[in-house]
Design a protein around this motif. Structure first.
Motif, short mmCIF file in Angstrom:
data_model
loop_
_atom_site.label_atom_id
_atom_site.label_comp_id
_atom_site.label_asym_id
_atom_site.label_seq_id
_atom_site.Cartn_x
_atom_site.Cartn_y
_atom_site.Cartn_z
N LEU A 14 0.80 -0.98 -0.02
CA LEU A 14 -0.11 -0.06 0.11
C LEU A 14 0.88 1.40 0.07
N GLY A 15 0.34 2.26 -0.56
CA GLY A 15 1.14 3.61 -0.41
C GLY A 15 0.46 4.43 -1.48
N THR B 276 3.03 -1.21 4.05
CA THR B 276 2.83 0.39 3.80
C THR B 276 4.08 0.94 3.36
#
Length: 220
Positions: free
Chosen positions: A33-34, A207
């Motif tokens: 994620l990011g 993340t």
């Protein structure tokens, strides 16, 4: 098992990946994620050998790739499902799946066909083997791409935004396919912006922000 140790990648003066480290066990699903520009796609390209990296280690089942020159040590262990599927339009579904096993890895056509039909059963497309990509929906093309990537029996399977432009019912079918692959011991790494999808499939949420791993969260 996939382990990334202190991976670094720069484009000239732009340090894109900064000592990236995390581990995903056999049969786990990890989700990256990011925000856009965080380095997710560059990391995925380094893992599957499409991009050189500066230093660090990529370890798959105790096979170590210390730099891009060592990528052959991981050849065949990493599968990739691209966002736009990259199916060959002039080949049927079954021909798309057996193309690499037969022409690159020199398997017999009989062996390749047998495994390909097993994979089509897993992705619920066993009645579509003679269809061409243009005759399939986006979700069906996605599942063919998954079967094709799995035809080489990879240890790790990478996905780049697998649910983009898919409707909710189609996303459910992709989730089911991933869970089947997970049950067979395949390690899966996914880039996605779909938080709901990520929470549904992930064992680990990784993340990344500005090229740095901010956190690795176990999902119960």
């Amino acid at each position: 098992m996939l382990e990334i140790k202190n991976l670094n990648k720069s484009f000239k003066q732009n340090h894109v990946l900064k000592d990236i480290s995390f581990k995903i066990e056999k049969g786990e699903i990890g989700v990256l994620l990011g925000k856009s520009g965080a380095g997710k796609t560059t990391l995925l390209r380094c893992i599957n050998g499409l991009e050189e990296f500066d230093n660090g280690k990529i370890i798959i089942d105790d096979k170590i790739n210390n730099n891009s020159k060592d990528i052959l040590t991981l050849k065949g262990k990493i599968g990739m499902v691209f966002q736009n599927f990259n199916l060959f339009p002039h080949l049927s579904v079954i021909e798309n799946i057996i193309e690499a096993p037969v022409n690159v890895f020199k398997e017999t056509k009989k062996e390749a066909l047998e495994r390909s039909r097993e994979l089509l059963d897993i992705v619920d497309l066993k009645d579509k083997e003679d269809f061409y990509p243009y005759e399939l929906s986006g979700g069906q093309q996605q599942r063919v791409a998954i079967a094709r990537a799995c035809a080489l029996m990879p240890k790790v399977l990478c996905f780049d935004e697998p649910t983009s432009a898919l409707d909710k019912d189609t996303i459910k079918s992709i989730v089911n396919v991933m869970k089947k692959l997970k049950s067979q011991g395949i390690t899966i790494l996914i880039i996605t912006h779909d938080i709901g999808f990520a929470n549904e499939v992930a064992d680990k949420l990784i993340t990344i922000s500005k090229g740095v791993v901010e956190c690795v969260e176990e999902v119960s």
